[in-house]
Design a protein around this motif. Structure first.
Motif, PDB file in Angstrom:
ATOM      1  N   GLU A 278      37.110  35.000  36.828  1.00 23.35           N
ATOM      2  CA  GLU A 278      36.809  33.488  36.880  1.00 23.35           C
ATOM      3  C   GLU A 278      37.943  33.006  38.180  1.00 23.35           C
ATOM      4  OE1 GLU A 278      36.719  31.463  33.414  1.00 23.35           O
ATOM      5  OE2 GLU A 278      34.883  32.369  32.842  1.00 23.35           O
ATOM      6  N   ILE A 279      37.401  32.637  39.248  1.00 20.39           N
ATOM      7  CA  ILE A 279      38.198  31.997  40.507  1.00 20.39           C
ATOM      8  C   ILE A 279      37.992  30.700  40.782  1.00 20.39           C
ATOM      9  CG2 ILE A 279      38.995  32.667  42.708  1.00 20.39           C
ATOM     10  CD1 ILE A 279      38.456  35.759  42.212  1.00 20.39           C
ATOM     11  N   GLU A 280      39.214  30.000  40.802  1.00 25.54           N
ATOM     12  CA  GLU A 280      39.059  28.666  41.344  1.00 25.54           C
ATOM     13  C   GLU A 280      39.610  28.420  43.076  1.00 25.54           C
ATOM     14  OE1 GLU A 280      40.345  25.580  38.327  1.00 25.54           O
ATOM     15  OE2 GLU A 280      41.051  27.297  37.010  1.00 25.54           O
ATOM     16  N   LEU A 281      38.671  28.355  43.771  1.00 25.18           N
ATOM     17  CA  LEU A 281      39.004  28.524  44.943  1.00 25.18           C
ATOM     18  C   LEU A 281      39.796  27.496  45.732  1.00 25.18           C
ATOM     19  CD1 LEU A 281      35.530  29.883  46.545  1.00 25.18           C
ATOM     20  CD2 LEU A 281      37.437  31.248  46.145  1.00 25.18           C
ATOM     21  N   GLU A 282      39.598  26.459  45.063  1.00 25.61           N
ATOM     22  CA  GLU A 282      40.750  25.190  45.565  1.00 25.61           C
ATOM     23  C   GLU A 282      41.894  25.747  45.337  1.00 25.61           C
ATOM     24  OE1 GLU A 282      39.094  23.921  41.411  1.00 25.61           O
ATOM     25  OE2 GLU A 282      38.472  25.136  43.174  1.00 25.61           O
ATOM     26  N   ARG A 283      42.201  26.404  44.367  1.00 20.81           N
ATOM     27  CA  ARG A 283      43.897  26.747  43.988  1.00 20.81           C
ATOM     28  C   ARG A 283      44.401  27.648  45.154  1.00 20.81           C
ATOM     29  NH1 ARG A 283      45.159  28.111  37.668  1.00 20.81           N
ATOM     30  NH2 ARG A 283      44.191  26.008  36.820  1.00 20.81           N
ATOM     31  N   VAL A 284      43.783  28.201  45.901  1.00 23.51           N
ATOM     32  CA  VAL A 284      44.144  29.133  46.926  1.00 23.51           C
ATOM     33  C   VAL A 284      44.923  28.434  47.965  1.00 23.51           C
ATOM     34  CG1 VAL A 284      43.368  30.714  49.017  1.00 23.51           C
ATOM     35  CG2 VAL A 284      42.277  30.858  46.779  1.00 23.51           C
ATOM     36  N   HIS A 285      46.201  28.860  48.240  1.00 28.65           N
ATOM     37  CA  HIS A 285      47.188  27.940  49.260  1.00 28.65           C
ATOM     38  C   HIS A 285      46.558  28.162  50.742  1.00 28.65           C
ATOM     39  CE1 HIS A 285      49.027  31.930  48.304  1.00 28.65           C
ATOM     40  NE2 HIS A 285      49.678  31.908  49.618  1.00 28.65           N
ATOM     41  N   VAL A 340      32.834  35.381  38.996  1.00 30.19           N
ATOM     42  CA  VAL A 340      32.710  33.886  39.074  1.00 30.19           C
ATOM     43  C   VAL A 340      33.772  33.085  39.970  1.00 30.19           C
ATOM     44  CG1 VAL A 340      32.167  31.579  37.853  1.00 30.19           C
ATOM     45  CG2 VAL A 340      31.459  33.703  36.866  1.00 30.19           C
ATOM     46  N   ALA A 341      33.000  32.458  40.901  1.00 32.58           N
ATOM     47  CA  ALA A 341      34.005  31.801  41.801  1.00 32.58           C
ATOM     48  C   ALA A 341      33.497  30.218  41.864  1.00 32.58           C
ATOM     49  CB  ALA A 341      34.056  32.134  43.231  1.00 32.58           C
ATOM     50  N   THR A 342      34.431  29.454  41.846  1.00 34.20           N
ATOM     51  CA  THR A 342      34.031  28.089  41.648  1.00 34.20           C
ATOM     52  C   THR A 342      34.762  26.958  42.952  1.00 34.20           C
ATOM     53  OG1 THR A 342      35.666  27.396  40.066  1.00 34.20           O
ATOM     54  CG2 THR A 342      33.699  27.848  39.381  1.00 34.20           C
ATOM     55  N   PHE A 343      34.144  26.160  43.296  1.00 33.61           N
ATOM     56  CA  PHE A 343      34.708  25.200  44.187  1.00 33.61           C
ATOM     57  C   PHE A 343      34.579  23.737  43.808  1.00 33.61           C
ATOM     58  CE2 PHE A 343      35.135  23.144  48.443  1.00 33.61           C
ATOM     59  CZ  PHE A 343      36.491  23.625  48.890  1.00 33.61           C
ATOM     60  N   GLY A 344      36.053  23.288  43.210  1.00 34.45           N
ATOM     61  CA  GLY A 344      35.518  21.946  42.474  1.00 34.45           C
ATOM     62  C   GLY A 344      34.689  22.100  41.448  1.00 34.45           C
ATOM     63  N   THR A 347      29.636  25.872  40.987  1.00 38.46           N
ATOM     64  CA  THR A 347      29.956  27.598  40.850  1.00 38.46           C
ATOM     65  C   THR A 347      29.393  28.010  42.171  1.00 38.46           C
ATOM     66  OG1 THR A 347      29.831  27.418  38.669  1.00 38.46           O
ATOM     67  CG2 THR A 347      29.270  29.436  39.596  1.00 38.46           C
ATOM     68  N   VAL A 348      30.032  28.433  42.953  1.00 34.79           N
ATOM     69  CA  VAL A 348      29.555  29.095  44.445  1.00 34.79           C
ATOM     70  C   VAL A 348      29.054  30.636  44.263  1.00 34.79           C
ATOM     71  CG1 VAL A 348      30.559  27.212  45.524  1.00 34.79           C
ATOM     72  CG2 VAL A 348      31.867  29.614  45.205  1.00 34.79           C
ATOM     73  N   VAL A 349      29.787  31.302  43.334  1.00 34.43           N
ATOM     74  CA  VAL A 349      29.391  32.811  43.031  1.00 34.43           C
ATOM     75  C   VAL A 349      29.520  33.008  41.424  1.00 34.43           C
ATOM     76  CG1 VAL A 349      30.127  35.079  43.443  1.00 34.43           C
ATOM     77  CG2 VAL A 349      30.476  33.302  45.335  1.00 34.43           C
ATOM     78  N   ASP A 350      28.301  33.689  41.228  1.00 29.47           N
ATOM     79  CA  ASP A 350      28.167  34.074  39.693  1.00 29.47           C
ATOM     80  C   ASP A 350      27.130  35.495  39.818  1.00 29.47           C
ATOM     81  OD1 ASP A 350      27.986  34.420  37.012  1.00 29.47           O
ATOM     82  OD2 ASP A 350      27.048  32.421  36.519  1.00 29.47           O
ATOM     83  N   VAL A 351      28.060  36.808  40.053  1.00 30.57           N
ATOM     84  CA  VAL A 351      27.350  37.658  39.954  1.00 30.57           C
ATOM     85  C   VAL A 351      28.101  38.807  39.368  1.00 30.57           C
ATOM     86  CG1 VAL A 351      26.519  37.288  42.507  1.00 30.57           C
ATOM     87  CG2 VAL A 351      28.623  38.533  42.160  1.00 30.57           C
ATOM     88  N   ASP A 352      27.173  39.824  38.771  1.00 30.25           N
ATOM     89  CA  ASP A 352      28.060  41.258  38.395  1.00 30.25           C
ATOM     90  C   ASP A 352      28.864  41.772  39.251  1.00 30.25           C
ATOM     91  OD1 ASP A 352      27.961  43.143  36.075  1.00 30.25           O
ATOM     92  OD2 ASP A 352      27.698  44.351  37.845  1.00 30.25           O
TER      93      ASP A 352
END
Length: 718
Positions: A278-285, A340-344, A347-352
């Motif tokens: 589970e990745i929160e993209l907005e956390r990326v510097h 899973v990748a979210t942005f705010g 959910t922009v990605v949810d795949v195996d």
């Protein structure tokens, strides 16, 4: 970037819905030829990748092998291509190729100790080729010198079919140990994913898909956004920070951010462990404002690492990153579910993750076996032929290139560039690590299968000539558009040829890289199987390439079957390339493994004064390279005058020149392995005199004249 219709159908079937824009872009990049090897993977099973010294083989960021007789020291090996980026922007394209392969080394918990660059350009007399050549060399030297990793070996070749698509292949060798070893396989749900290094920008977007298509006529302008921009000073900080993280045992697994950026590195990391994230993209510097999810996910900004870190170690990782002035973001965690990748709130990605990384279908392509060349031999004056071949950009001195590299940094370089192979001192094991890297476009263009076998034998002979026994190899397999049957047939040939000879030499191919679609409006490149091969030896010393002026020492030529039979095949030679001829490719030795082993043994003998491999340019170039102002040579070729061109310019691999005080012992060592012919003895006047055994003087020149001939590249670019 766009996902092919057939691939989209598979994705929709798997997901049960249409992919989001970010998912479609992620699949398009990770299912590209560059990442998924869709045309080449079916062929790669030909390589033997296991052996008693192999610790980690293909599939990780770099391979790992142990040194013979040493249980504690591991060597990492990796190689990659940065071909398309180096055409669009030669400086940044080549520089970021160095940065990427160094980070692959860091991913294994290793410290980089040496680089090797193998470079291929169009004809040297073309201004565009010179522009690319100068930019690439400057990019490699700038990046390598700044990060303090010596470039010690490699090759440079010029061929008309690289005009529209040069090749830049870079290999890196590192050192680690069993205790320090890290892999790219995620270990446990609940561990954090931490991004360390430079901030993420918009550079390099779609780099993986860009590398998986032919270069267009407008590539230099249209594809510039797909080329990454490097910062070697940040990479140096990342190298030292990584070393501290490894020493303190803070890393569970690691992957560098290369092709497909964060999305590629993080998804591959968890997929390899059968896990999710589970990745929160907005956390990326980030270093640019208003970046969207797709940009953050796929940008290939350089000098970034993705680490799996146990929760209790996250704060210490952050402290070390801050100490080295590097950005640090906890971007998510390892899970037992999907990637899973979210942005705010979206959910922009949810795949195996496994489907994302391994679900790409393989291509089933037609192949046509290349035609064999007919014999068409030119008639050329011997003096003209000698001067032309010795001064050719392919066979002349590459000093202009390697003098720009700091090959002494790290104080491990025992034998540097300009010799058959470099030797790096591994003091931890009291062993020398010999490194040879390159291919031979003329050989594989003439005969892909036999030429690739010859490339493997040539690299093995290089390390053996310095007294080392081949240990392992990595390859960079470069080809044109595989959808063209004749191109794919030639590519099949180089894969099988390289695999067969490495297996014969009992040298496992432990990793590598494939680069296809090296095609442009100028046509496809020659099939180019770059091999980076390492060998090991006790100690760090090696016999020099140059002759010693001892009159009692004899110069022997080992392995030349043409001199025995009087028949020479000139196919693939620089001689025919310069004078527009064609011929069959020369036969290879019947027992190459025994030959290489014996060369290494003799090279290490105290009676051996000098050794030099015979290859590109043939015997003429090798003899010219051995002569110095202090030591000349009077040599007699055991051929009639009419056979001289064949004897001097054919390029059968597996030959070596040995100057020895005990010629009888050398003959005994090679008895039943290879023919041995005496050529003559050294002189103290710096002259090179060649005669035929029928008493005819063929050629007379001197070290000064040879140096002038061999300075082609430096003189032209000065």
């Amino acid at each position: 970037m766009s996902l092919a219709d057939s691939d989209r159908e598979l994705v929709v079937e798997e997901l049960g819905r249409e992919p989001t824009p970010a998912e479609a872009a992620l699949f398009e990049n990770l299912w590209s030829e560059h990442c998924a090897y869709r045309s080449s993977r079916p062929l790669l099973s030909a390589f033997e990748s296991e052996g008693e010294n192999v610790v980690i083989g293909p599939g990780d960021d770099a391979a790992v092998v142990s040194l013979p007789g040493d249980d504690g020291t591991y060597v990492t090996m990796g190689i990659e291509s940065h071909n398309h980026p180096s055409y669009v922007d030669p400086f940044d394209g080549a520089a970021t190729g160095v940065g990427g392969i160094v980070r692959d080394t860091l991913s294994m918990g290793a410290y980089p100790i040496a680089l090797a660059d193998s470079l291929y350009f169009g004809e040297f007399d073309r201004e565009h080729s010179k522009y690319l050549f100068e930019g690439v060399v400057e990019g490699i030297s700038h990046y390598g010198n700044c990060i303090g990793v010596p470039t010690v070996a490699g090759s440079v070749d010029f061929h008309p079919d690289y005009e529209g698509n040069p090749l830049v292949n870079v290999a890196c060798v590192g050192l680690t140990s069993e205790e320090r070893l890290v892999t790219a396989e995620a270990q446990e749900p609940g561990n954090k994913l931490v991004l360390v290094g430079n901030a993420t920008g918009r550079d390099g977007l779609g780099g993986a898909s860009f590398a998986s298509e032919d270069l267009s006529e407008d590539a230099e302008t249209e594809d510039r956004p797909a080329v990454q921009v490097g910062d070697p000073y940040a990479e140096k900080l990342l190298i030292e920070a990584n070393e501290r993280l490894i020493e303190e045992g803070l890393i569970e697994s690691a992957r560098d951010l290369g092709a497909a950026g964060l999305g590629g590195a993080s998804s591959e990391l968890v997929a390899k462990g059968g896990l999710g994230a589970e990745i929160e993209l907005e956390r990326v510097h980030q270093r640019e404002p208003n970046m969207n999810a797709l940009e953050i996910l796929l940008a290939e900004s350089q000098e970034r690492m993705c680490y799996e870190v146990a929760p209790e170690n996250v704060e210490r990782v952050r402290e070390i990153a801050e100490r080295f002035d590097l950005g640090c973001s906890v971007i998510g965690e390892v899970t037992a579910g999907n990637y899973v990748a979210t942005f705010g709130d979206e959910t922009v990605v949810d795949v195996d993750a496994e489907f994302l990384g391994e679900g790409a279908p393989m291509n089933n392509l037609e192949s046509v076996e290349p035609e064999q060349p007919e014999t068409d031999l030119p008639e050329v004056n011997l003096e003209e032929a000698f001067e032309t071949v010795v001064s050719s950009p392919n066979t002349s001195s590459k000093r202009w290139v390697y003098r720009q590299y700091d090959h002494e940094v790290g104080v491990r370089t025992s034998v540097g560039p300009g010799d058959d192979a470099a030797i790096i001192a591994v003091r931890e094991a009291e062993q020398g690590l010999a490194i040879s890297s390159g291919a031979a476009p003329n050989w594989t263009d003439t005969a892909p299968y036999e030429g690739a076998r010859a490339v493997a034998l040539e690299n093995a002979t290089n390390v053996a000539a310095k007294g080392a026994t081949p240990l392992a190899a990595v390859d960079c397999l470069n080809g044109g558009n595989p959808e063209k049957p004749e191109v794919y047939g030639a590519f099949e040939g180089i894969v099988d040829g390289l695999a067969d000879m490495c297996a014969t030499l009992e040298t496992p191919v432990v990793g590598g890289n494939v680069s296809l679609y090296n095609d442009s409006t100028a046509g496809p490149i020659p099939p180019t199987p770059t091999l980076a091969l390492v060998g090991a030896k006790d100690g760090y010393d090696a016999p020099p390439l140059s002759l010693a002026p001892e009159a009692d020492a004899e110069l022997l030529l080992v392995g030349d079957y043409g001199l025995e039979s009087g028949a020479f095949d000139l196919g693939g030679s620089e001689y025919l390339a310069r004078f527009d001829g064609s011929d069959a490719f020369p036969e290879l030795p019947a027992e190459p493994a025994a030959l290489v082993e014996t060369i290494a043994e003799v090279a290490d003998d105290d009676a051996t004064h000098a050794t030099h491999d015979v290859s590109h340019g043939g015997l003429a170039v090798s003899l010219a390279e051995m002569v110095t102002e202090e030591a000349g040579l009077e040599a007699t070729l055991p051929v009639s005058h009419g056979e001289v061109a064949g004897a001097l310019f054919h390029e059968q691999p597996g030959r070596v020149l040995i100057q020895t005080a005990e010629p009888a012992a050398v003959r005994e060592a090679f008895d039943g392995v290879a023919p041995v012919v005496s050529l003559g003895t050294a002189t103290d006047d710096g002259s090179l005199v060649l005669e035929a055994d029928v008493g005819t003087e063929l050629l007379e020149t001197d070290a000064g004249t040879i140096d002038e001939l061999r300075s082609t590249i430096g003189d032209e670019l000065a």
